[in-house]
Design a protein around this motif. Structure first.
Motif, PDB file in Angstrom:
ATOM      1  N   LEU A 185       8.438   1.741   1.072  1.00  0.00           N
ATOM      2  CA  LEU A 185       7.565   2.685   0.368  1.00  0.00           C
ATOM      3  C   LEU A 185       6.519   1.955  -0.464  1.00  0.00           C
ATOM      4  O   LEU A 185       5.375   2.405  -0.579  1.00  0.00           O
ATOM      5  CB  LEU A 185       8.412   3.614  -0.520  1.00  0.00           C
ATOM      6  CG  LEU A 185       9.342   4.570   0.240  1.00  0.00           C
ATOM      7  CD1 LEU A 185      10.180   5.377  -0.737  1.00  0.00           C
ATOM      8  CD2 LEU A 185       8.540   5.502   1.144  1.00  0.00           C
ATOM      9  N   SER A 186       6.918   0.806  -1.018  1.00  0.00           N
ATOM     10  CA  SER A 186       5.961   0.005  -1.780  1.00  0.00           C
ATOM     11  C   SER A 186       4.855  -0.496  -0.874  1.00  0.00           C
ATOM     12  O   SER A 186       3.661  -0.448  -1.235  1.00  0.00           O
ATOM     13  CB  SER A 186       6.673  -1.182  -2.441  1.00  0.00           C
ATOM     14  OG  SER A 186       5.745  -2.023  -3.085  1.00  0.00           O
ATOM     15  N   ARG A 187       5.231  -0.943   0.320  1.00  0.00           N
ATOM     16  CA  ARG A 187       4.201  -1.414   1.249  1.00  0.00           C
ATOM     17  C   ARG A 187       3.310  -0.264   1.710  1.00  0.00           C
ATOM     18  O   ARG A 187       2.112  -0.429   1.890  1.00  0.00           O
ATOM     19  CB  ARG A 187       4.841  -2.112   2.449  1.00  0.00           C
ATOM     20  CG  ARG A 187       3.758  -2.683   3.352  1.00  0.00           C
ATOM     21  CD  ARG A 187       4.224  -3.683   4.353  1.00  0.00           C
ATOM     22  NE  ARG A 187       3.062  -4.231   5.050  1.00  0.00           N
ATOM     23  CZ  ARG A 187       3.130  -4.880   6.182  1.00  0.00           C
ATOM     24  NH1 ARG A 187       4.292  -5.106   6.746  1.00  0.00           N
ATOM     25  NH2 ARG A 187       2.030  -5.335   6.746  1.00  0.00           N
ATOM     26  N   ASP A 188       3.897   0.906   1.894  1.00  0.00           N
ATOM     27  CA  ASP A 188       3.092   2.083   2.251  1.00  0.00           C
ATOM     28  C   ASP A 188       2.001   2.317   1.211  1.00  0.00           C
ATOM     29  O   ASP A 188       0.842   2.584   1.551  1.00  0.00           O
ATOM     30  CB  ASP A 188       3.966   3.338   2.317  1.00  0.00           C
ATOM     31  CG  ASP A 188       4.863   3.383   3.541  1.00  0.00           C
ATOM     32  OD1 ASP A 188       4.722   2.521   4.426  1.00  0.00           O
ATOM     33  OD2 ASP A 188       5.706   4.287   3.607  1.00  0.00           O
ATOM     34  N   ARG A 189       2.407   2.243  -0.073  1.00  0.00           N
ATOM     35  CA  ARG A 189       1.450   2.500  -1.142  1.00  0.00           C
ATOM     36  C   ARG A 189       0.324   1.469  -1.140  1.00  0.00           C
ATOM     37  O   ARG A 189      -0.851   1.809  -1.293  1.00  0.00           O
ATOM     38  CB  ARG A 189       2.173   2.497  -2.501  1.00  0.00           C
ATOM     39  CG  ARG A 189       3.102   3.684  -2.714  1.00  0.00           C
ATOM     40  CD  ARG A 189       3.598   3.758  -4.142  1.00  0.00           C
ATOM     41  NE  ARG A 189       4.530   2.680  -4.462  1.00  0.00           N
ATOM     42  CZ  ARG A 189       5.852   2.774  -4.307  1.00  0.00           C
ATOM     43  NH1 ARG A 189       6.386   3.892  -3.814  1.00  0.00           N
ATOM     44  NH2 ARG A 189       6.634   1.766  -4.639  1.00  0.00           N
ATOM     45  N   ILE A 190       0.687   0.212  -0.938  1.00  0.00           N
ATOM     46  CA  ILE A 190      -0.318  -0.855  -0.920  1.00  0.00           C
ATOM     47  C   ILE A 190      -1.244  -0.696   0.277  1.00  0.00           C
ATOM     48  O   ILE A 190      -2.476  -0.763   0.158  1.00  0.00           O
ATOM     49  CB  ILE A 190       0.359  -2.235  -0.885  1.00  0.00           C
ATOM     50  CG1 ILE A 190       1.129  -2.484  -2.182  1.00  0.00           C
ATOM     51  CG2 ILE A 190      -0.677  -3.338  -0.666  1.00  0.00           C
ATOM     52  CD1 ILE A 190       1.996  -3.728  -2.153  1.00  0.00           C
ATOM     53  N   ASP A 191      -0.654  -0.473   1.454  1.00  0.00           N
ATOM     54  CA  ASP A 191      -1.450  -0.390   2.681  1.00  0.00           C
ATOM     55  C   ASP A 191      -2.342   0.846   2.694  1.00  0.00           C
ATOM     56  O   ASP A 191      -3.447   0.815   3.243  1.00  0.00           O
ATOM     57  CB  ASP A 191      -0.536  -0.378   3.909  1.00  0.00           C
ATOM     58  CG  ASP A 191       0.140  -1.726   4.140  1.00  0.00           C
ATOM     59  OD1 ASP A 191      -0.253  -2.700   3.474  1.00  0.00           O
ATOM     60  OD2 ASP A 191       1.050  -1.797   4.977  1.00  0.00           O
TER      61      ASP A 191
END
Length: 226
Positions: free
Chosen positions: A178-184
């Motif tokens: 989910l953290s990577r989703d937010r960044i991407d």
């Protein structure tokens, strides 16, 4: 191969981590006798190269300055995809925890994206390829004949990724995804988004074979009206 498609076909499969992009893309390419390109592996390879060279991946200027140095070569066999950096096989290394932790900031650097976009389009060439990533249908191959956007609920995505990584902690894996989703999704250059004209498939309740079958059906339908 089970089926055949027009040689110029480009099939773009986008979506977040754990949605089933890689397995689906390889399966579709194998079934249709097409080449396969994992653009995510290219970003991971670039990240590995940065770490190997001692580049501070939190320093965008330093990453940008090194973006043109590594020589990346991607194999396109869906049954045995390969990735090398300066002639070194890094297929296992790019899946390591340090690379996973650093890939989002490296991927957000415009110079990295520009370098890899050039390489990706050169590999795609005239088509006959299934390409997976996060900006394929929107940026890399916006004219792709078939565009698919895969998603799955966070719990399913975390379970898949944890299984791939040998039983990682589910809660930690889900938060990492989910953290990577937010960044991407928030990055300025080529953010993760559902491309215009893409067919959305939620893979949560489907088997891999069922998802592959749905994508192959989309390709066959597109072929029928071409």
């Amino acid at each position: 191969m089970d089926n055949a498609v027009t040689p110029s076909y480009v099939i773009a499969i986008d979506g977040p981590s754990g949605s089933g992009k890689s397995s689906t893309s390889r399966g579709v390419a194998d079934r249709l006798g097409l080449r396969y390109l994992d653009t995510g592996a290219m970003f991971r390879a670039m990240t590995w190269a940065m770490l190997d060279a001692g580049v501070d991946v939190s320093d965008a200027a330093a990453v940008a300055a090194h973006a043109g140095t590594p020589v990346l070569v991607s194999g396109t066999d869906p049954l045995a995809p390969t990735i090398t950096v300066d002639g070194v096989d890094v297929a296992e290394e790019i899946r390591s925890e340090p690379v996973t932790a650093a890939v989002s900031p490296v991927s957000a650097v415009p110079e990295v994206r520009a370098r890899l976009l050039e390489l990706q389009r050169a590999i795609i060439g005239s088509g006959s390829i299934v390409v997976e990533g996060r900006d394929i249908g929107s940026v890399v191959a916006p004219d792709a004949r078939v565009k698919v956007y895969l998603t799955a609920d966070p719990a399913a995505r975390a379970a898949r990724r944890a299984a791939e990584e040998g039983g990682s902690d589910l809660a930690a894996t889900q938060e990492s995804l989910l953290s990577r989703d937010r960044i991407d999704s928030a990055r300025t250059t080529a953010p993760l988004t559902m491309p215009e004209g893409a067919v959305h498939i939620d893979t949560t309740d489907f088997s891999l074979d069922e998802v592959i079958g749905q994508v192959v059906a989309l390709v066959e339908a597109a072929e029928a009206v071409s």
